[in-house]
Design an enzyme around this catalytic site. Structure first.
Site, mmCIF file in Angstrom:
data_model
loop_
_atom_site.group_PDB
_atom_site.id
_atom_site.type_symbol
_atom_site.label_atom_id
_atom_site.label_comp_id
_atom_site.label_asym_id
_atom_site.label_seq_id
_atom_site.Cartn_x
_atom_site.Cartn_y
_atom_site.Cartn_z
ATOM 1 N N ARG A 164 5.391 -84.829 33.043
ATOM 2 C CA ARG A 164 4.985 -85.057 34.429
ATOM 3 C C ARG A 164 6.201 -85.458 35.237
ATOM 4 O O ARG A 164 6.866 -86.433 34.915
ATOM 5 C CB ARG A 164 3.946 -86.183 34.517
ATOM 6 C CG ARG A 164 2.682 -85.863 33.771
ATOM 7 C CD ARG A 164 1.699 -87.011 33.859
ATOM 8 N NE ARG A 164 0.573 -86.773 32.974
ATOM 9 C CZ ARG A 164 -0.394 -87.648 32.742
ATOM 10 N NH1 ARG A 164 -0.368 -88.830 33.351
ATOM 11 N NH2 ARG A 164 -1.381 -87.369 31.921
ATOM 12 N N HIS B 292 -12.749 -88.286 27.702
ATOM 13 C CA HIS B 292 -11.303 -88.358 27.481
ATOM 14 C C HIS B 292 -11.003 -89.787 27.054
ATOM 15 O O HIS B 292 -11.494 -90.719 27.686
ATOM 16 C CB HIS B 292 -10.492 -88.130 28.752
ATOM 17 C CG HIS B 292 -10.844 -86.898 29.534
ATOM 18 N ND1 HIS B 292 -9.940 -85.901 29.760
ATOM 19 C CD2 HIS B 292 -11.984 -86.524 30.159
ATOM 20 C CE1 HIS B 292 -10.491 -84.957 30.503
ATOM 21 N NE2 HIS B 292 -11.735 -85.307 30.757
ATOM 22 N N HIS C 96 -10.380 -85.999 22.882
ATOM 23 C CA HIS C 96 -11.508 -85.593 23.716
ATOM 24 C C HIS C 96 -12.719 -85.473 22.834
ATOM 25 O O HIS C 96 -12.671 -84.826 21.791
ATOM 26 C CB HIS C 96 -11.184 -84.281 24.430
ATOM 27 C CG HIS C 96 -10.046 -84.437 25.389
ATOM 28 N ND1 HIS C 96 -8.750 -84.142 25.044
ATOM 29 C CD2 HIS C 96 -10.018 -84.912 26.657
ATOM 30 C CE1 HIS C 96 -7.961 -84.422 26.076
ATOM 31 N NE2 HIS C 96 -8.703 -84.897 27.068
ATOM 32 N N GLN D 164 0.962 -88.770 24.247
ATOM 33 C CA GLN D 164 -0.286 -89.521 24.327
ATOM 34 C C GLN D 164 -0.994 -89.492 22.984
ATOM 35 O O GLN D 164 -0.943 -88.495 22.277
ATOM 36 C CB GLN D 164 -1.215 -88.873 25.360
ATOM 37 C CG GLN D 164 -0.737 -88.985 26.781
ATOM 38 C CD GLN D 164 -1.705 -88.301 27.740
ATOM 39 O OE1 GLN D 164 -2.137 -87.187 27.496
ATOM 40 N NE2 GLN D 164 -2.053 -88.988 28.809
ATOM 41 N N CYS E 192 -6.010 -81.991 27.990
ATOM 42 C CA CYS E 192 -7.442 -81.656 28.066
ATOM 43 C C CYS E 192 -7.730 -80.151 28.072
ATOM 44 O O CYS E 192 -8.557 -79.689 27.273
ATOM 45 C CB CYS E 192 -8.100 -82.301 29.274
ATOM 46 S SG CYS E 192 -7.256 -83.715 29.961
ATOM 47 N N LYS F 212 -14.867 -94.404 34.659
ATOM 48 C CA LYS F 212 -13.883 -94.711 33.616
ATOM 49 C C LYS F 212 -13.764 -96.202 33.344
ATOM 50 O O LYS F 212 -14.088 -97.039 34.189
ATOM 51 C CB LYS F 212 -12.521 -94.141 33.984
ATOM 52 C CG LYS F 212 -11.897 -94.791 35.203
ATOM 53 C CD LYS F 212 -10.505 -94.236 35.487
ATOM 54 C CE LYS F 212 -9.986 -94.796 36.798
ATOM 55 N NZ LYS F 212 -8.823 -94.142 37.332
ATOM 56 N N ASP G 72 -3.976 -88.845 22.439
ATOM 57 C CA ASP G 72 -5.040 -88.331 23.289
ATOM 58 C C ASP G 72 -6.193 -87.824 22.436
ATOM 59 O O ASP G 72 -5.971 -87.326 21.337
ATOM 60 C CB ASP G 72 -4.464 -87.163 24.109
ATOM 61 C CG ASP G 72 -5.213 -86.967 25.407
ATOM 62 O OD1 ASP G 72 -6.175 -87.713 25.657
ATOM 63 O OD2 ASP G 72 -4.835 -86.057 26.173
HETATM 64 ZN ZN LIG Z 1 -8.100 -85.583 28.876
#
Ligand SMILES: [Zn+2]
Ligand SMILES: [Zn+2]
Length: 641
Positions: free
Chosen positions: A366, A514, A388, A384, A337, A468, A386
């Site tokens: 992580r 996200h 945004h 990910q 992000c 979420k 991912d």
């Molecule tokens: Zn994010």
């Protein structure tokens, strides 16, 4: 005596003297109700049926087959197991015995180790105790008395537990006949209610209070269910899960490995990487069609940026940090992000640029404790899918409705049709104005309602920066996997100084959504392998076809067949080894190759191939052209059909 008011599930109310027990109330309604009832709930909280009711409450009587009671069955089974163990192995001390997912365990202190042969004996003793059907009786005692009871029995671990009970909390002893245990409760009415749907499953070591400097105890695990049928179904699922274990299949299919020097990091082999990149290719095509731009952000960024984003403080324990010779401190990204916000901020943005959908196949890092790692399902380094979405407050709803449709369409393409949604709304501690939260929550709600889906509400479970949705997929053997998430973020863009120019010329902070659909590609790959038990659909299979010869006379023709397959962009290999065809079939079946093309003398003469499908004994003889065309069509990814 003062009266209290009980409200029943049908809305009826009744006044009873304070201190009346649930059992008294049940009996006063009917003796059969009293007999059927194993526990009650007061204002939604489980309680012993024999407990006195002290204040006004909504009361519900619970029978053995209710979902709320399953944990009581498991907890009661743990007590019964502890009694059985102490009866069979005198001198064994009891410690703690909580309920866990699908069952329970109890930790025992005993010098001699338990062996797997002990388990059936303990089960038999448990059946005796259950058949005796003694009531569970609760007694509230003073700390001193509780300590004396356990001291007299030589139970030193329990003394420490009593000391740990917070001041002001009742100390309770639950007995079942002669045997008793320190326990918070509640319990069902008697041991007989545990029933027959239980089994002891394994023995493991565990430190007292999880502390490696304290004594090592022996943990016995069990599973317990409302009925023997439920137990059988669960054991069957375990067996199926074992057969589908992606770690074993990953080895047999030569997809990946792990090794000690890189805990929680995947070594992808060529075949595994072919599968992984097929997933990326699929998602990339879909994202492009949905108006995303794909970017790539740095793997490491300086500490200052992570402090600004809040990760340094909130997520620091999970971050990999390094210092370079020039004495600057960097962290590997645990999330994409903040990087995407930097890209958004580069160059002035206007409301006309929104929604701006930024996607990245970003590898995040992580730190997880090594005990938590589990094959591809729980790793420390993962990719990910991912994205945004930077948008205005007015665009939240439309974007969320689209995202929800996209999510479900993706899962359908991978054979997941049973999808559940969890919706988490505003927590007590949060940032952002209530009016914006109203908008964000309504948007997510509309997204799931537009799809006609039921969702489970988790009140107050949202992130501090926004509500979420979580998507939970049910796999082929009924297990649930949480994969995708959509989070509306009212915090980070402002925190990192992102803005766009609104129609009125004002600098305005965008909303950031996200979202990840696969979630972690590593984990999704593991889930797919288990869901399909290795029998991946042709478009995903790393090796789609193997060409196997029966005789070496067929080698030249085999070369032509292989070229034809590869020209059709099929991932194909040839097996020309001088081995019996049955040996080759077995080996490629174990590697889960979906299609074998077998060629012998006859196939050479007729320009044909024998097509054999994984898991089938049948062979279909076809012309080479027909076979290639059939497979090429089948290998087209679902989004391109
Ligand atoms: Zn994010
Ligand atoms: Zn208990």
């Amino acid at each position: 005596m003062s009266q209290i008011s009980l409200t029943f599930p049908d809305g009826a109310k009744r006044a009873v003297p304070a201190g009346t027990t649930g059992l008294d109330v049940a009996k006063s309604i009917s003796s059969s109700l009293a007999k059927r009832t194993v526990a009650m709930s007061l204002d939604g909280k489980l309680a012993d049926l024999a407990a006195p009711i002290k204040a006004d409450a909504a009361i519900k009587f619970l029978t053995r087959d209710g979902a709320e009671v399953l944990d009581l069955i498991r907890h009661d089974a743990a007590h019964v197991m502890a009694e059985a163990v102490q009866a069979l192995y005198p001198g064994t001390q009891v410690t703690i015995g909580p309920v866990i997912e699908n069952g329970f365990y109890y930790d025992f202190a005993r010098d001699e180790p338990f062996t797997p042969e002990d388990l059936p004996k303990i089960e038999a003793k448990m059946r005796e105790i259950i058949a005796r059907d003694q009531p569970f009786a609760c007694e509230v005692v003073s700390r001193e008395k509780a300590k004396r009871v356990f001291k007299d029995k030589g139970e030193i671990f329990k003394l420490e537990l009593i000391d740990a009970i917070p001041e002001g909390e009742d100390v309770k002893l639950y007995s079942q006949g002669e045997w008793l245990d320190l326990c918070r409760g509640p319990h069902m009415t008697s041991t007989g209610k545990v029933g027959n749907g239980f089994k002891l499953t394994k023995i493991a070591g565990a430190y007292w209070r999880g502390d490696p400097s304290r004594p090592m105890l022996q943990r016995i695990y069990g599973t317990a269910w409302a009925s023997e049928d439920d137990l059988k179904a669960y054991l069957h699922q375990l067996e199926e899960a074992e057969k589908r274990d992606h770690r074993r299949l990953g080895r047999e299919m030569d997809l990946f490995h792990f090794q000690e020097e890189a805990p929680g990091a995947v070594f992808w082999h060529a075949k595994g990487w072919a599968l992984f990149t097929a997933l990326i290719g699929y998602m990339r095509r879909r994202q492009n069609a949905w108006g995303y731009v794909e970017v790539n952000s740095p793997d490491m960024m300086e500490r200052t940026l992570w402090e600004q984003s809040g990760h340094w403080e909130k997520f620091g324990d999970h971050m990999y940090v390094t210092e370079t010779p020039d004495e600057r401190v960097y962290a590997c990204k645990p999330m994409n992000c903040p990087g995407h916000v930097q890209i958004f901020k580069h160059g002035l943005k206007s409301y006309r640029d929104l929604p701006l959908r930024i996607a990245e196949f970003g590898k995040v890092h992580r730190y997880e404790p090594s005990g938590a790692l589990h094959g591809l399902l729980r790793v420390r380094h993962f990719t990910q899918d991912d994205a945004h979405i930077f948008c205005t407050e007015d665009q939240i709803t439309e974007e969320c409705v689209k995202l929800n449709e996209q999510m479900l369409s993706i899962y359908r393409d991978f054979g997941f049709t049973d999808v559940r949604i969890k919706f988490s709304d505003r927590p007590e501690k949060r940032v952002g104005a209530d009016a914006v939260w109203d908008k964000a929550e309504a948007a997510l709600k509309r997204a799931v309602e537009a799809a006609g889906l039921e969702y489970e509400l988790n009140p107050g479970e949202g992130a501090f920066y926004g509500p979420k949705l979580e998507y939970v997929l049910r796999d082929a053997i009924g297990r649930d996997w949480q994969c995708g998430t959509i989070q509306v973020d009212l915090n980070l863009p402002g925190r990192l100084g992102a803005f766009y120019i609104a129609p009125d010329g004002e600098k305005t902070v965008p909303v950031m959504i996200h979202r990840a659909m696969f979630g972690s590609l590593e984990r999704f790959t593991g889930i797919l392998i288990e869901h399909y038990a290795g029998h991946l659909p042709l478009w995903l299979a790393p090796v789609q076809a193997v060409l196997a010869t029966i005789v070496s006379d067929a080698d030249d023709y085999a070369g032509q067949v292989l070229a034809a397959l590869q020209d059709a962009e099929l991932r194909a290999e040839a097996d020309l080894r001088n081995e019996k065809i049955n040996y080759k079939v077995r080996e490629h079946s174990l590697a889960k190759v979906p299609v074998l093309l077998v060629v012998g003398r006859r196939e050479v003469e007729e320009s044909k191939v024998s097509v054999r499908r994984l898991g089938s004994e049948k062979q279909e003889v076809m012309t080479l052209d027909a076979a290639v065309q059939m497979l090429a069509e089948e290998a087209v990814p679902p989004d391109l059909r």
